[in-house]
Design a protein around this motif. Structure first.
Motif, PDB file in Angstrom:
ATOM      1  N   GLY A  87       0.692  -1.192  -0.006  1.00 26.80           N
ATOM      2  CA  GLY A  87      -0.211  -0.173  -0.039  1.00 26.80           C
ATOM      3  C   GLY A  87       0.810   1.244  -0.002  1.00 26.80           C
ATOM      4  N   LEU A  88       2.044   1.325   0.820  1.00 26.73           N
ATOM      5  CA  LEU A  88       2.799   2.448   0.762  1.00 26.73           C
ATOM      6  C   LEU A  88       3.635   2.772  -0.247  1.00 26.73           C
ATOM      7  CD1 LEU A  88       4.497   2.258   4.546  1.00 26.73           C
ATOM      8  CD2 LEU A  88       2.502   3.633   3.536  1.00 26.73           C
ATOM      9  N   THR A  89       3.848   1.621  -1.114  1.00 25.12           N
ATOM     10  CA  THR A  89       4.785   1.600  -2.338  1.00 25.12           C
ATOM     11  C   THR A  89       3.364   2.158  -3.373  1.00 25.12           C
ATOM     12  OG1 THR A  89       5.860  -0.241  -1.882  1.00 25.12           O
ATOM     13  CG2 THR A  89       5.580   0.197  -4.401  1.00 25.12           C
ATOM     14  N   ASN A  90       2.363   1.959  -3.096  1.00 23.10           N
ATOM     15  CA  ASN A  90       1.304   2.336  -4.492  1.00 23.10           C
ATOM     16  C   ASN A  90       0.947   3.836  -4.129  1.00 23.10           C
ATOM     17  OD1 ASN A  90       0.881   0.133  -5.810  1.00 23.10           O
ATOM     18  ND2 ASN A  90      -0.969  -0.525  -4.731  1.00 23.10           N
ATOM     19  N   ILE A  91       1.097   4.223  -2.634  1.00 24.89           N
ATOM     20  CA  ILE A  91       0.791   5.610  -2.506  1.00 24.89           C
ATOM     21  C   ILE A  91       1.927   6.539  -3.034  1.00 24.89           C
ATOM     22  CG2 ILE A  91       0.587   7.531  -0.774  1.00 24.89           C
ATOM     23  CD1 ILE A  91      -0.760   5.181   0.987  1.00 24.89           C
ATOM     24  N   PHE A  92       3.158   6.205  -2.533  1.00 23.39           N
ATOM     25  CA  PHE A  92       4.448   7.019  -2.929  1.00 23.39           C
ATOM     26  C   PHE A  92       4.963   6.937  -4.425  1.00 23.39           C
ATOM     27  CE2 PHE A  92       4.281   6.832   1.832  1.00 23.39           C
ATOM     28  CZ  PHE A  92       3.938   8.225   2.160  1.00 23.39           C
ATOM     29  N   TYR A  93       4.847   5.611  -4.800  1.00 24.67           N
ATOM     30  CA  TYR A  93       5.372   5.356  -6.091  1.00 24.67           C
ATOM     31  C   TYR A  93       4.452   4.522  -7.043  1.00 24.67           C
ATOM     32  CZ  TYR A  93       9.711   6.069  -3.423  1.00 24.67           C
ATOM     33  OH  TYR A  93      10.661   6.457  -2.732  1.00 24.67           O
ATOM     34  N   PRO A  94       3.256   5.289  -7.626  1.00 23.75           N
ATOM     35  CA  PRO A  94       2.193   4.905  -8.354  1.00 23.75           C
ATOM     36  C   PRO A  94       2.724   4.240  -9.669  1.00 23.75           C
ATOM     37  CG  PRO A  94       1.845   6.973  -8.217  1.00 23.75           C
ATOM     38  CD  PRO A  94       2.984   6.859  -7.312  1.00 23.75           C
ATOM     39  N   SER A  95       3.757   4.737 -10.305  1.00 28.99           N
ATOM     40  CA  SER A  95       4.255   4.357 -11.570  1.00 28.99           C
ATOM     41  C   SER A  95       4.942   2.944 -11.614  1.00 28.99           C
ATOM     42  CB  SER A  95       5.356   5.456 -11.905  1.00 28.99           C
ATOM     43  OG  SER A  95       6.409   5.418 -11.214  1.00 28.99           O
ATOM     44  N   ILE A  96       5.335   2.606 -10.455  1.00 28.04           N
ATOM     45  CA  ILE A  96       5.796   0.983 -10.335  1.00 28.04           C
ATOM     46  C   ILE A  96       4.662   0.171 -10.604  1.00 28.04           C
ATOM     47  CG2 ILE A  96       6.650  -0.693  -8.835  1.00 28.04           C
ATOM     48  CD1 ILE A  96       8.226   1.458  -7.473  1.00 28.04           C
TER      49      ILE A  96
END
Length: 103
Positions: free
Chosen positions: A49-58
């Motif tokens: 979830g934190l990856t999707n919030i801060f790095y949505p381009s991944i």
């Protein structure tokens, strides 16, 4: 009587467990395993979830970007939906992570 209080919720009739106390101890150790799994899965969901919030381009690259060879970019709608999904995932992961400590 049950050897441990945690096995009483597993069975409706606790008097049957007096015949097999080792089985009840096994169930009790299984609760510790479930506690660890909740802790671990909560941590994984929270990190996702934190990856999707801060790095949505991944998330976009893993889903669509590899097909274009890196020559296109995600649109604003995809980034917004990915961030919203990341917020929901983070809340869910945090809840699961905390319940790993409550047992």
């Amino acid at each position: 009587m049950c050897p441990s209080p945690s096995c009483s919720y597993m069975f409706k009739n606790c008097s049957n467990i007096e015949l097999f106390p080792m089985f009840c101890v096994f169930i009790y150790k299984g609760d510790a395993l479930m506690q660890f799994l909740r802790f671990f899965m909560g941590l994984i969901i929270l990190a996702t979830g934190l990856t999707n919030i801060f790095y949505p381009s991944i998330a976009w690259y893993l889903r669509e970007g590899w097909q274009s060879g890196g020559y296109s970019e995600p649109d604003d709608t995809f980034i917004s939906i990915t961030k919203l999904t990341g917020i929901v995932c983070s809340i869910l992961g945090l809840g699961i992570f905390i319940t790993g400590f409550l047992d």
